[in-house]
Design a protein around this motif. Structure first.
Motif, mmCIF file in Angstrom:
data_model
loop_
_atom_site.group_PDB
_atom_site.id
_atom_site.type_symbol
_atom_site.label_atom_id
_atom_site.label_comp_id
_atom_site.label_asym_id
_atom_site.label_seq_id
_atom_site.Cartn_x
_atom_site.Cartn_y
_atom_site.Cartn_z
ATOM 1 N N LYS B 41 0.756 -1.482 -0.351
ATOM 2 C CA LYS B 41 -0.080 0.084 0.159
ATOM 3 C C LYS B 41 0.678 1.224 0.191
ATOM 4 O O LYS B 41 0.499 2.524 -0.486
ATOM 5 C CB LYS B 41 -0.566 0.096 0.819
ATOM 6 C CG LYS B 41 -2.025 -0.901 1.308
ATOM 7 C CD LYS B 41 -2.856 -0.775 2.839
ATOM 8 C CE LYS B 41 -4.074 -1.802 2.355
ATOM 9 N NZ LYS B 41 -5.043 -1.488 1.385
ATOM 10 N N GLY B 42 2.256 0.973 0.109
ATOM 11 C CA GLY B 42 3.301 2.235 0.359
ATOM 12 C C GLY B 42 3.679 3.290 -1.023
ATOM 13 O O GLY B 42 3.922 3.993 -0.989
ATOM 14 N N PHE B 43 3.136 1.852 -2.529
ATOM 15 C CA PHE B 43 3.553 2.310 -3.698
ATOM 16 C C PHE B 43 2.152 2.303 -4.613
ATOM 17 O O PHE B 43 1.340 2.056 -3.812
ATOM 18 C CB PHE B 43 3.793 1.491 -4.051
ATOM 19 C CG PHE B 43 5.397 1.179 -3.263
ATOM 20 C CD1 PHE B 43 6.526 1.656 -3.665
ATOM 21 C CD2 PHE B 43 5.751 -0.290 -2.142
ATOM 22 C CE1 PHE B 43 7.462 1.346 -3.054
ATOM 23 C CE2 PHE B 43 6.410 0.076 -1.730
ATOM 24 C CZ PHE B 43 7.859 0.325 -1.540
ATOM 25 N N THR B 44 2.751 3.497 -5.582
ATOM 26 C CA THR B 44 1.108 4.109 -6.255
ATOM 27 C C THR B 44 0.757 2.701 -7.355
ATOM 28 O O THR B 44 -0.167 2.423 -7.485
ATOM 29 C CB THR B 44 1.554 5.159 -6.979
ATOM 30 O OG1 THR B 44 2.324 5.239 -7.844
ATOM 31 C CG2 THR B 44 1.215 6.054 -6.122
ATOM 32 N N ALA B 45 2.034 1.830 -8.006
ATOM 33 C CA ALA B 45 2.300 0.790 -9.066
ATOM 34 C C ALA B 45 1.570 -0.598 -8.233
ATOM 35 O O ALA B 45 0.799 -0.580 -7.042
ATOM 36 C CB ALA B 45 3.436 0.007 -8.848
ATOM 37 N N LYS B 46 0.781 -0.828 -9.353
ATOM 38 C CA LYS B 46 -0.317 -2.746 -9.002
ATOM 39 C C LYS B 46 0.636 -2.944 -8.846
ATOM 40 O O LYS B 46 1.398 -3.269 -9.685
ATOM 41 C CB LYS B 46 -1.248 -2.803 -10.088
ATOM 42 C CG LYS B 46 -2.054 -3.397 -9.962
ATOM 43 C CD LYS B 46 -2.655 -3.662 -11.575
ATOM 44 C CE LYS B 46 -3.775 -4.609 -11.611
ATOM 45 N NZ LYS B 46 -4.578 -4.589 -12.843
ATOM 46 N N ILE B 47 0.034 -3.714 -7.618
ATOM 47 C CA ILE B 47 0.813 -4.602 -7.369
ATOM 48 C C ILE B 47 0.163 -6.189 -6.810
ATOM 49 O O ILE B 47 -0.847 -6.381 -6.285
ATOM 50 C CB ILE B 47 1.456 -4.528 -5.782
ATOM 51 C CG1 ILE B 47 2.873 -3.571 -5.873
ATOM 52 C CG2 ILE B 47 2.719 -5.577 -5.737
ATOM 53 C CD1 ILE B 47 2.861 -2.757 -4.493
ATOM 54 N N GLU B 48 1.430 -7.044 -7.643
ATOM 55 C CA GLU B 48 0.101 -8.752 -8.163
ATOM 56 C C GLU B 48 0.959 -9.912 -7.399
ATOM 57 O O GLU B 48 2.147 -9.706 -7.336
ATOM 58 C CB GLU B 48 -0.636 -8.760 -8.660
ATOM 59 C CG GLU B 48 -2.011 -7.704 -9.406
ATOM 60 C CD GLU B 48 -2.247 -8.204 -11.006
ATOM 61 O OE1 GLU B 48 -2.900 -7.850 -11.416
ATOM 62 O OE2 GLU B 48 -1.244 -8.184 -11.663
ATOM 63 N N LEU B 49 0.258 -10.843 -7.107
ATOM 64 C CA LEU B 49 1.076 -11.393 -6.158
ATOM 65 C C LEU B 49 0.776 -13.231 -6.207
ATOM 66 O O LEU B 49 -0.743 -13.370 -6.902
ATOM 67 C CB LEU B 49 1.097 -12.402 -4.739
ATOM 68 C CG LEU B 49 0.371 -12.250 -4.180
ATOM 69 C CD1 LEU B 49 0.621 -13.695 -3.509
ATOM 70 C CD2 LEU B 49 0.717 -11.616 -2.758
ATOM 71 N N ALA B 50 1.322 -14.000 -7.180
ATOM 72 C CA ALA B 50 0.522 -15.853 -7.701
ATOM 73 C C ALA B 50 1.681 -17.092 -7.316
ATOM 74 O O ALA B 50 3.318 -16.721 -6.631
ATOM 75 C CB ALA B 50 0.558 -15.818 -8.961
#
Lengths: 133, 104
Positions: B41-50
């Protein structure tokens, strides 16, 4: 229990059992940290199992934030008493308090996690309610 | 439309990907999930995991969704990141996983 850090959304935990409310608050503090205003209340005015409007109002006051307050409740009376407490708030505060449709312990931890990242009240509520989605 | 997106200054044109092995004992349970989402949440980037390189992808900023992945110890966590601060975001989440979320 209180920590009025920053402008993050406040979290209020309302359970019929003061032990559950306090325990859930402990989990929030340990797992999420201190970046979120937090208060809990539980038990009726005679110290038995139940909830009371005055206690809930006090908790909302304690956890108050300009960003608003998300209330997590357990069963029946906790919800109706919380709604009653919200109605008794001054008009300018009423719109900034929401009762979440989420499990009390998990919802409190998730709502606090969302709040700790600076999310607005609607996002905090939505995140807590993901448990039932 | 795709070209316009790719040429935006400062924007990561294609998602960055990387993976790391979960070393902490409990895997991605409540506490590590929360640490991960707080970090993301500290970043504006979209972050996904799998759990696999080809997904399915989970929003790393949603604690409920991250917990539902139920990634066990030893699992390889794949990250896909897109956004202006994507590089820093990827480094931060990878560091968190490498460090066992401070639990090791």
């Amino acid at each position: 229990m209180n920590s009025s850090s920053s402008g993050n959304v406040g979290i209020v935990i309302v359970s019929h059992s003061p032990k559950i409310a306090e325990g859930a608050a402990d989990m929030v503090r340990q797992m999420v940290g201190n970046a979120v205003p937090l208060a809990w209340t539980g038990g009726d005015i005679d110290g038995g199992l139940g909830t009371n409007v005055a206690g809930i109002l006090e908790a909302i006051e304690t956890a108050w934030s300009p960003a608003g307050v998300a209330v997590l409740v357990d069963l029946g009376g906790a919800e109706t008493n919380s709604e009653m407490a919200v109605e008794m708030l001054p008009e300018d505060r009423r719109a900034r308090v929401v009762v979440c449709n989420a499990p009390v312990v998990e919802g409190a931890v998730i709502a606090a996690t969302e709040s700790s990242g600076g999310s607005p009240l609607a996002a905090v509520k939505r995140s807590a309610e993901e448990f039932y989605a | 439309m795709h070209d316009a997106h790719a040429s935006r200054p400062g924007e990561t044109p294609v998602p960055l990907t990387a993976s790391a092995v979960l070393v902490n004992k409990v895997g991605l349970h409540a506490r590590p999930s929360i640490k991960l989402t707080q970090c993301a949440k500290g970043f504006t980037a979209k972050i996904e995991l799998a759990l696999a390189a080809d997904g399915p992808w989970t929003d790393a900023k949603s604690p409920v969704k991250v917990m539902r992945v139920k990634a066990p110890q030893g699992a390889t966590l794949h990250f896909r990141v897109a956004g202006p601060d994507g590089k820093a975001a990827l480094a931060a989440v990878l560091a968190l996983v490498h460090d066992g979320f401070g639990e090791v």
